[in-house]
Design a protein around this motif. Structure first.
Motif, PDB file in Angstrom:
ATOM      1  N   PHE A  84       0.715   6.445   2.278  1.00  0.00           N
ATOM      2  CA  PHE A  84       1.118   7.364   3.060  1.00  0.00           C
ATOM      3  C   PHE A  84       1.487   8.811   1.756  1.00  0.00           C
ATOM      4  O   PHE A  84       1.434   9.607   2.356  1.00  0.00           O
ATOM      5  CB  PHE A  84       2.148   7.845   3.825  1.00  0.00           C
ATOM      6  CG  PHE A  84       1.500   5.761   4.764  1.00  0.00           C
ATOM      7  CD1 PHE A  84       0.935   6.516   5.745  1.00  0.00           C
ATOM      8  CD2 PHE A  84       1.796   5.182   4.381  1.00  0.00           C
ATOM      9  CE1 PHE A  84       0.906   5.349   6.776  1.00  0.00           C
ATOM     10  CE2 PHE A  84       1.867   4.357   5.266  1.00  0.00           C
ATOM     11  CZ  PHE A  84       1.117   3.889   6.313  1.00  0.00           C
ATOM     12  N   GLY A  85       2.109   8.857   0.557  1.00  0.00           N
ATOM     13  CA  GLY A  85       2.201   9.138  -0.448  1.00  0.00           C
ATOM     14  C   GLY A  85       3.382   9.980   0.138  1.00  0.00           C
ATOM     15  O   GLY A  85       4.513   8.771   0.698  1.00  0.00           O
ATOM     16  N   ASN A  86       4.514  10.651  -0.258  1.00  0.00           N
ATOM     17  CA  ASN A  86       5.798  11.413  -0.415  1.00  0.00           C
ATOM     18  C   ASN A  86       5.840  12.063   0.967  1.00  0.00           C
ATOM     19  O   ASN A  86       5.527  13.060   1.009  1.00  0.00           O
ATOM     20  CB  ASN A  86       7.066  12.284  -1.493  1.00  0.00           C
ATOM     21  CG  ASN A  86       8.171  12.061  -1.153  1.00  0.00           C
ATOM     22  OD1 ASN A  86       8.547  12.289   0.007  1.00  0.00           O
ATOM     23  ND2 ASN A  86       8.809  12.425  -2.427  1.00  0.00           N
ATOM     24  N   MET A  87       6.865  11.727   2.132  1.00  0.00           N
ATOM     25  CA  MET A  87       6.151  12.150   3.597  1.00  0.00           C
ATOM     26  C   MET A  87       7.886  12.866   3.932  1.00  0.00           C
ATOM     27  O   MET A  87       8.270  12.708   4.974  1.00  0.00           O
ATOM     28  CB  MET A  87       6.537  11.558   4.976  1.00  0.00           C
ATOM     29  CG  MET A  87       4.976  11.010   4.362  1.00  0.00           C
ATOM     30  SD  MET A  87       4.270   9.687   5.667  1.00  0.00           S
ATOM     31  CE  MET A  87       5.481   8.481   5.342  1.00  0.00           C
ATOM     32  N   SER A  88       8.601  13.776   2.607  1.00  0.00           N
ATOM     33  CA  SER A  88      10.054  13.681   2.459  1.00  0.00           C
ATOM     34  C   SER A  88      10.965  12.736   3.516  1.00  0.00           C
ATOM     35  O   SER A  88      11.115  10.965   3.262  1.00  0.00           O
ATOM     36  CB  SER A  88      10.083  15.040   2.708  1.00  0.00           C
ATOM     37  OG  SER A  88      10.838  15.990   2.525  1.00  0.00           O
ATOM     38  N   GLY A  89      11.611  13.451   4.436  1.00  0.00           N
ATOM     39  CA  GLY A  89      12.748  12.700   4.737  1.00  0.00           C
ATOM     40  C   GLY A  89      11.939  11.918   5.992  1.00  0.00           C
ATOM     41  O   GLY A  89      13.120  10.720   6.306  1.00  0.00           O
ATOM     42  N   THR A  90      10.751  11.683   6.150  1.00  0.00           N
ATOM     43  CA  THR A  90      10.465  10.291   7.217  1.00  0.00           C
ATOM     44  C   THR A  90       9.820   9.215   6.770  1.00  0.00           C
ATOM     45  O   THR A  90      10.311   8.930   7.227  1.00  0.00           O
ATOM     46  CB  THR A  90       9.201  10.882   7.645  1.00  0.00           C
ATOM     47  OG1 THR A  90       9.196  11.806   8.326  1.00  0.00           O
ATOM     48  CG2 THR A  90       8.483  10.187   8.397  1.00  0.00           C
ATOM     49  N   ARG A 128      -2.612   5.966  -3.722  1.00  0.00           N
ATOM     50  CA  ARG A 128      -3.860   5.825  -2.992  1.00  0.00           C
ATOM     51  C   ARG A 128      -4.390   6.818  -2.043  1.00  0.00           C
ATOM     52  O   ARG A 128      -5.660   7.316  -2.234  1.00  0.00           O
ATOM     53  CB  ARG A 128      -4.290   4.756  -2.456  1.00  0.00           C
ATOM     54  CG  ARG A 128      -5.287   4.276  -2.479  1.00  0.00           C
ATOM     55  CD  ARG A 128      -5.380   2.243  -1.898  1.00  0.00           C
ATOM     56  NE  ARG A 128      -5.199   2.646  -0.289  1.00  0.00           N
ATOM     57  CZ  ARG A 128      -6.511   2.710   0.374  1.00  0.00           C
ATOM     58  NH1 ARG A 128      -8.199   2.844  -0.092  1.00  0.00           N
ATOM     59  NH2 ARG A 128      -6.137   2.333   1.425  1.00  0.00           N
ATOM     60  N   GLN A 129      -3.040   7.071  -1.230  1.00  0.00           N
ATOM     61  CA  GLN A 129      -3.905   8.251  -0.305  1.00  0.00           C
ATOM     62  C   GLN A 129      -3.134   8.799   0.794  1.00  0.00           C
ATOM     63  O   GLN A 129      -1.838   8.083   1.058  1.00  0.00           O
ATOM     64  CB  GLN A 129      -5.212   7.504   0.766  1.00  0.00           C
ATOM     65  CG  GLN A 129      -4.375   6.699   2.022  1.00  0.00           C
ATOM     66  CD  GLN A 129      -5.036   5.952   3.001  1.00  0.00           C
ATOM     67  OE1 GLN A 129      -6.470   5.908   2.727  1.00  0.00           O
ATOM     68  NE2 GLN A 129      -4.136   5.018   3.479  1.00  0.00           N
ATOM     69  N   ARG A 130      -3.373   9.680   1.110  1.00  0.00           N
ATOM     70  CA  ARG A 130      -2.018  10.760   2.196  1.00  0.00           C
ATOM     71  C   ARG A 130      -2.676  11.353   3.473  1.00  0.00           C
ATOM     72  O   ARG A 130      -4.377  11.535   3.370  1.00  0.00           O
ATOM     73  CB  ARG A 130      -1.822  12.021   1.523  1.00  0.00           C
ATOM     74  CG  ARG A 130      -0.870  11.340   0.198  1.00  0.00           C
ATOM     75  CD  ARG A 130      -0.420  12.651  -0.971  1.00  0.00           C
ATOM     76  NE  ARG A 130      -1.129  13.350  -1.405  1.00  0.00           N
ATOM     77  CZ  ARG A 130      -1.376  14.197  -1.735  1.00  0.00           C
ATOM     78  NH1 ARG A 130      -0.575  15.300  -1.474  1.00  0.00           N
ATOM     79  NH2 ARG A 130      -2.556  14.774  -2.975  1.00  0.00           N
ATOM     80  N   PHE A 131      -2.499  11.938   4.433  1.00  0.00           N
ATOM     81  CA  PHE A 131      -2.642  11.825   5.791  1.00  0.00           C
ATOM     82  C   PHE A 131      -1.958  13.253   6.197  1.00  0.00           C
ATOM     83  O   PHE A 131      -0.905  13.774   5.449  1.00  0.00           O
ATOM     84  CB  PHE A 131      -2.110  10.636   6.410  1.00  0.00           C
ATOM     85  CG  PHE A 131      -2.766  10.158   7.034  1.00  0.00           C
ATOM     86  CD1 PHE A 131      -3.839   9.335   7.274  1.00  0.00           C
ATOM     87  CD2 PHE A 131      -1.746   8.769   6.397  1.00  0.00           C
ATOM     88  CE1 PHE A 131      -4.061   8.313   7.354  1.00  0.00           C
ATOM     89  CE2 PHE A 131      -2.685   7.674   6.554  1.00  0.00           C
ATOM     90  CZ  PHE A 131      -3.859   7.131   7.212  1.00  0.00           C
ATOM     91  N   VAL A 132      -2.849  14.362   6.183  1.00  0.00           N
ATOM     92  CA  VAL A 132      -2.642  16.165   6.317  1.00  0.00           C
ATOM     93  C   VAL A 132      -2.869  16.804   7.890  1.00  0.00           C
ATOM     94  O   VAL A 132      -3.856  16.194   8.528  1.00  0.00           O
ATOM     95  CB  VAL A 132      -2.441  16.690   5.456  1.00  0.00           C
ATOM     96  CG1 VAL A 132      -1.829  15.979   3.886  1.00  0.00           C
ATOM     97  CG2 VAL A 132      -4.610  16.740   4.707  1.00  0.00           C
ATOM     98  N   LEU A 160      -6.512  11.638   3.483  1.00  0.00           N
ATOM     99  CA  LEU A 160      -7.457  12.400   2.003  1.00  0.00           C
ATOM    100  C   LEU A 160      -7.341  10.856   0.602  1.00  0.00           C
ATOM    101  O   LEU A 160      -5.956  10.912   0.279  1.00  0.00           O
ATOM    102  CB  LEU A 160      -6.549  13.525   1.377  1.00  0.00           C
ATOM    103  CG  LEU A 160      -6.527  14.745   2.251  1.00  0.00           C
ATOM    104  CD1 LEU A 160      -5.503  16.083   2.036  1.00  0.00           C
ATOM    105  CD2 LEU A 160      -7.953  15.499   2.611  1.00  0.00           C
ATOM    106  N   ALA A 161      -8.372  10.979   0.837  1.00  0.00           N
ATOM    107  CA  ALA A 161      -8.694  10.118  -0.565  1.00  0.00           C
ATOM    108  C   ALA A 161      -7.589  10.557  -2.011  1.00  0.00           C
ATOM    109  O   ALA A 161      -8.159  11.403  -2.404  1.00  0.00           O
ATOM    110  CB  ALA A 161      -9.820   9.390  -0.817  1.00  0.00           C
ATOM    111  N   GLN A 162      -6.819   9.867  -2.682  1.00  0.00           N
ATOM    112  CA  GLN A 162      -6.120  10.687  -3.644  1.00  0.00           C
ATOM    113  C   GLN A 162      -6.912  11.576  -5.119  1.00  0.00           C
ATOM    114  O   GLN A 162      -7.384  12.109  -5.741  1.00  0.00           O
ATOM    115  CB  GLN A 162      -4.809   9.795  -4.457  1.00  0.00           C
ATOM    116  CG  GLN A 162      -3.577  10.374  -4.891  1.00  0.00           C
ATOM    117  CD  GLN A 162      -2.776  11.311  -5.297  1.00  0.00           C
ATOM    118  OE1 GLN A 162      -3.393  11.523  -3.554  1.00  0.00           O
ATOM    119  NE2 GLN A 162      -1.863  11.686  -5.526  1.00  0.00           N
ATOM    120  N   ASP A 163      -8.421  10.110  -5.252  1.00  0.00           N
ATOM    121  CA  ASP A 163      -8.137  10.136  -7.045  1.00  0.00           C
ATOM    122  C   ASP A 163      -9.973  11.525  -6.263  1.00  0.00           C
ATOM    123  O   ASP A 163     -10.741  11.958  -7.322  1.00  0.00           O
ATOM    124  CB  ASP A 163      -9.363   8.394  -6.865  1.00  0.00           C
ATOM    125  CG  ASP A 163     -10.612   8.227  -5.707  1.00  0.00           C
ATOM    126  OD1 ASP A 163     -11.078   8.977  -4.777  1.00  0.00           O
ATOM    127  OD2 ASP A 163     -10.953   7.173  -6.491  1.00  0.00           O
TER     128      ASP A 163
END
Ligand code: CAA
Length: 399
Positions: A340-346, A70-74, A35-38
């Motif tokens: 990737f954004g904040n993927m918590s503990g990973t 910039r982007q994240r994966f889900v 997912l593109a952040q913008d």
């Protein structure tokens, strides 16, 4: 006990490794949907049928614009959401369906990351003696560690441990435990696997629920895996980072600053807007204590390399400011946050991976030596700060 006299102390000495634990392989993986952040505010309000909540959409847009992402994966794509429309309303009892999906997806994502770490390590998966699995999506037994062991074909004698709901310090905690296991069990090879998918905490926007808006702006899905062991057996095993010292610190009176709770509608969390300040006020003390414990005084923070959990852009800014770090010192953390954004503990495992790639590239292009000593830090509920002092064996290609 047989003929040779052995004291418990002798046995104990023989059981322990000679050298420090080291990272022997790293792997990462993400789900396919990017997912593109913008575009995310439009996407999120459309798929949750919430276009009428224009104030909240404005807020999400402002946070996305300032997130440094910039982007994240889900894992949760539109098709999966269409099959589970209750996920958009946290008042509905959707936990069972979420746990069903996560119970399969979390270990599968971890297996993809672990396969890469094992390939880099260079030895068969059956040589793994211990497994530490960290996730905030666990709500079943046997849990994701058991499934991961099957997927990878680990030995039935592998010693498994699950860390649940440690949130963003799960990676740091797992690596510290892996260090203890590797140094205290001669020949041990520990697989650390962290796997986080936000599906467990996904729901639609609601007036008055700003934690969700922040989470929608910064969290992403990913898995990271690390092989840890002491006394590497050459030429197959090559240490990437030696683990010189590790500690955990809890910031007093901050129990309520970051919290996570599993409810009938999924996981809810709270993240105070004071988190950057609270972390910023406490990192230097953790670092000084760590180097004092090693008997090293007067460390210049800019002489180290840095692997910091990028919980949010403002947290990195704050740490950079209080420690007076040069612009490029947190580059690996900022790059992982961006892609990737904040993927918590990973996330901190992705940062270690990015850091070693950057160090290798720098050496290749400029011949410039990167710092020998460095620090890994991660933060999460508590507020808990994990600190680890790392050392790179000199002259090793890829460090
Ligand atoms: C889950 C775990 O275990 C561990 C974790 O990692 S928890 C997550 C840790 N991350 C954080 O705490 C996020 C840190 N914050 C940030 O990175 C930044 O503040 C940010 C990207 C959110 C915003 O950037 P900024 O430079 O502060 O911009 P700023 O203009 O001051 O704020 C933008 C908006 O964000 C909102 N905001 C900031 N922090 C917030 C929070 N914790 N909750 C809700 N909203 C928040 C502000 O109220 C502001 O809203 P308005 O535009 O309506 O005024």
């Amino acid at each position: 006990m047989g003929s040779a006299p052995a004291t418990v102390r002798d046995i104990r000495r023989a059981q322990r490794a000679d050298g420090p634990a080291a990272v022997l392989g790293i792997g990462t993986a993400n789900p396919p949907t990017c997912l593109a952040q913008d575009e995310y505010p439009d996407y999120y309000f459309r798929i949750t049928h919430s276009e009428h909540l224009t104030d909240l959409k404005g807020k999400l847009t402002r946070i996305c614009n300032k997130s440094g992402i910039r982007q994240r994966f889900v894992h949760l794509d539109e098709q999966l959401l269409a099959a589970n429309p209750d996920f958009t309303d946290r008042a509905l009892p959707s936990l069972d369906a979420r746990v069903d999906i996560a119970s399969a997806a979390v270990p599968e994502l971890a297996a993809r990351a672990a396969a890469k770490a094992i390939a880099e390590w260079g030895r068969p998966a059956t040589d793994i003696t211990h497994l530490i699995f960290s996730t905030y999506s666990g709500a079943r037994a046997p849990s994701a560690d058991r499934r991961l062991a099957s997927l990878l074909g680990l030995s039935p004698t592998v010693s498994r441990t699950v860390l649940s709901l440690h949130g963003c310090y799960g990676g740091g905690r797992s690596l510290q435990l892996a260090k203890e296991l590797a140094e205290n069990n001669r020949g041990a090879r520990v697989l650390v696997a962290c796997s986080e998918i936000t599906l467990i905490a996904f729901y639609g926007p609601e007036d008055g629920c700003l934690d969700n808006i922040l989470g929608q702006a910064i969290f992403g899905d990913g898995a990271g895996a690390v092989i840890v062991g002491a006394d590497p057996v050459g030429p197959v095993e090559r240490p990437l980072f030696e683990m010189a010292f590790a500690s955990q610190t809890t910031i007093p009176d901050t129990e309520d600053a970051i919290s996570m709770e599993i409810n009938k509608g999924g996981m809810e969390y709270h993240i105070s807007n004071q988190v950057p300040r609270l972390v910023g006020c406490n990192v230097e003390r953790c670092l000084t204590d760590a180097f004092d414990a090693l008997g090293v005084a007067g460390v210049k923070w800019n002489d180290l390399f840095w692997a910091v959990h990028p919980g949010g852009r403002a947290i990195l800014d704050r740490i950079e400011g209080v420690l007076g770090l040069d612009d490029d010192k947190l580059a690996a953390s900022r790059r992982v946050l961006s892609e990737f954004g904040n993927m918590s503990g990973t996330t901190v495992i992705f940062v270690l991976d990015e850091l070693r790639r950057r160090r290798a590239a720098k050496q290749d292009t400029s011949g410039e030596e990167a710092p020998e000593w460095g620090v890994m830090m991660a933060f999460g509920p508590g507020i808990t700060i994990e600190t680890m002092v790392l050392h790179t064996p000199v002259g090793l290609e890829g460090n």
